[in-house]
Write an enzyme that holds these catalytic residues in place. Structure first.
Site, mmCIF file in Angstrom:
data_model
loop_
_atom_site.group_PDB
_atom_site.id
_atom_site.type_symbol
_atom_site.label_atom_id
_atom_site.label_comp_id
_atom_site.label_asym_id
_atom_site.label_seq_id
_atom_site.Cartn_x
_atom_site.Cartn_y
_atom_site.Cartn_z
ATOM 1 N N HIS A 31 -77.156 -3.110 -2.074
ATOM 2 C CA HIS A 31 -77.411 -2.945 -3.498
ATOM 3 C C HIS A 31 -78.706 -3.639 -3.888
ATOM 4 O O HIS A 31 -79.288 -4.395 -3.107
ATOM 5 C CB HIS A 31 -76.258 -3.511 -4.331
ATOM 6 C CG HIS A 31 -75.071 -2.598 -4.409
ATOM 7 N ND1 HIS A 31 -74.090 -2.582 -3.449
ATOM 8 C CD2 HIS A 31 -74.722 -1.660 -5.321
ATOM 9 C CE1 HIS A 31 -73.174 -1.686 -3.764
ATOM 10 N NE2 HIS A 31 -73.536 -1.105 -4.889
ATOM 11 N N LYS A 83 -77.808 -7.349 -8.534
ATOM 12 C CA LYS A 83 -76.346 -7.292 -8.519
ATOM 13 C C LYS A 83 -75.808 -8.686 -8.231
ATOM 14 O O LYS A 83 -76.149 -9.301 -7.220
ATOM 15 C CB LYS A 83 -75.849 -6.290 -7.475
ATOM 16 C CG LYS A 83 -74.326 -6.110 -7.503
ATOM 17 C CD LYS A 83 -73.880 -4.947 -6.653
ATOM 18 C CE LYS A 83 -72.373 -4.771 -6.682
ATOM 19 N NZ LYS A 83 -71.846 -4.537 -8.052
ATOM 20 N N THR A 113 -67.025 -1.599 -4.888
ATOM 21 C CA THR A 113 -66.820 -0.381 -4.104
ATOM 22 C C THR A 113 -66.465 -0.716 -2.662
ATOM 23 O O THR A 113 -65.548 -0.128 -2.075
ATOM 24 C CB THR A 113 -68.084 0.497 -4.148
ATOM 25 O OG1 THR A 113 -68.384 0.816 -5.513
ATOM 26 C CG2 THR A 113 -67.893 1.777 -3.355
#
Length: 233
Positions: free
Chosen positions: A131, A135, A142
């Protein structure tokens, strides 16, 4: 539909753009500095805030009798508390670790593959997620969902970011600038490897899924997931 945005970062702004394209109205753009939450002209709230504010945001919407959809991760140790709170308010709540329609199909593929692989000896399992550097939580919600699906279908007991024991799934969490989200599951043996992978090209898929969920949840009561929205299973 009149939508309150609880969290107005990059995801909140992407949701706003798609909601307006689909002829909805934004009634509130709340940030971590917002102290007054006026839901009087709101049909549904969408929370993409911070782990530290998500629970408060969800409860505020439920207190106001407003259906609330949350995509904020990093607070799920309190998920059952929120489910109970929603029930006590006869409210409406939907959480998803990922609202992308493609990712939710990927979840179904992962679930089926893990059932098949559980019947075969000689494979080890690992997950890699990548990511963007902004983040805050790791691993991603997920990746945790993917790991929990595999655990539910196998002899694995837990997942870990560190060195994995025999009954643990190792999750490698990488943070690279401007990567919307990539998730890959690998089954390795001495003779071959099996991989499934989902790569997001931008944030539009996440935002679209959240808006579709908001459209779907109107006039419903209870606790839901994206499987309900997509009529899967």
């Amino acid at each position: 539909m009149r939508i309150a945005l609880l969290g107005y970062g990059r995801m909140g702004k992407s949701i706003e753009s798609i909601a307006l394209e689909r002829h909805h109205t934004i009634t509130l753009k709340a940030t971590s500095n917002t102290t007054v939450f006026d839901f009087s002209n709101t049909d549904v709230a969408i929370d993409f805030s911070l782990p530290s504010t998500a629970i408060s945001n969800i409860k505020k919407a439920l207190d106001a009798g407003i259906p609330i959809i949350s995509g904020t991760t990093g607070w799920l140790e309190d998920y059952d508390t929120i489910v109970d709170y929603c029930s006590s308010k006869n409210g409406t709540f939907l959480y998803a670790s990922n609202f992308s329609l493609g990712v939710n199909i990927f979840f179904e593929i992962n679930n089926k593959l893990s059932q098949l692989m559980a019947k075969v000896d000689g494979y080890t399992t690992q997950i890699e997620e990548i990511h963007h550097t902004k983040k805050l939580d790791a691993p991603s919600g997920t990746a945790i969902t993917l790991a929990e699906q595999i655990i539910g279908n196998s002899d694995y007991k837990n997942w870990t970011l560190g060195e994995a024991q025999k009954d643990e799934i190792h999750i490698e969490a990488k943070r690279i600038p401007e990567v919307p989200g990539t998730h890959e599951i690998t089954y390795n043996s001495k003779i071959d490897s099996i991989n499934i992978k989902h790569t997001a090209h931008n944030r539009q898929g996440f935002a679209l899924g959240a808006v579709i969920a908001a459209e779907w949840i109107a006039n419903k009561k209870g606790v839901f997931t994206m499987r309900d929205v997509l009529n899967i299973g």
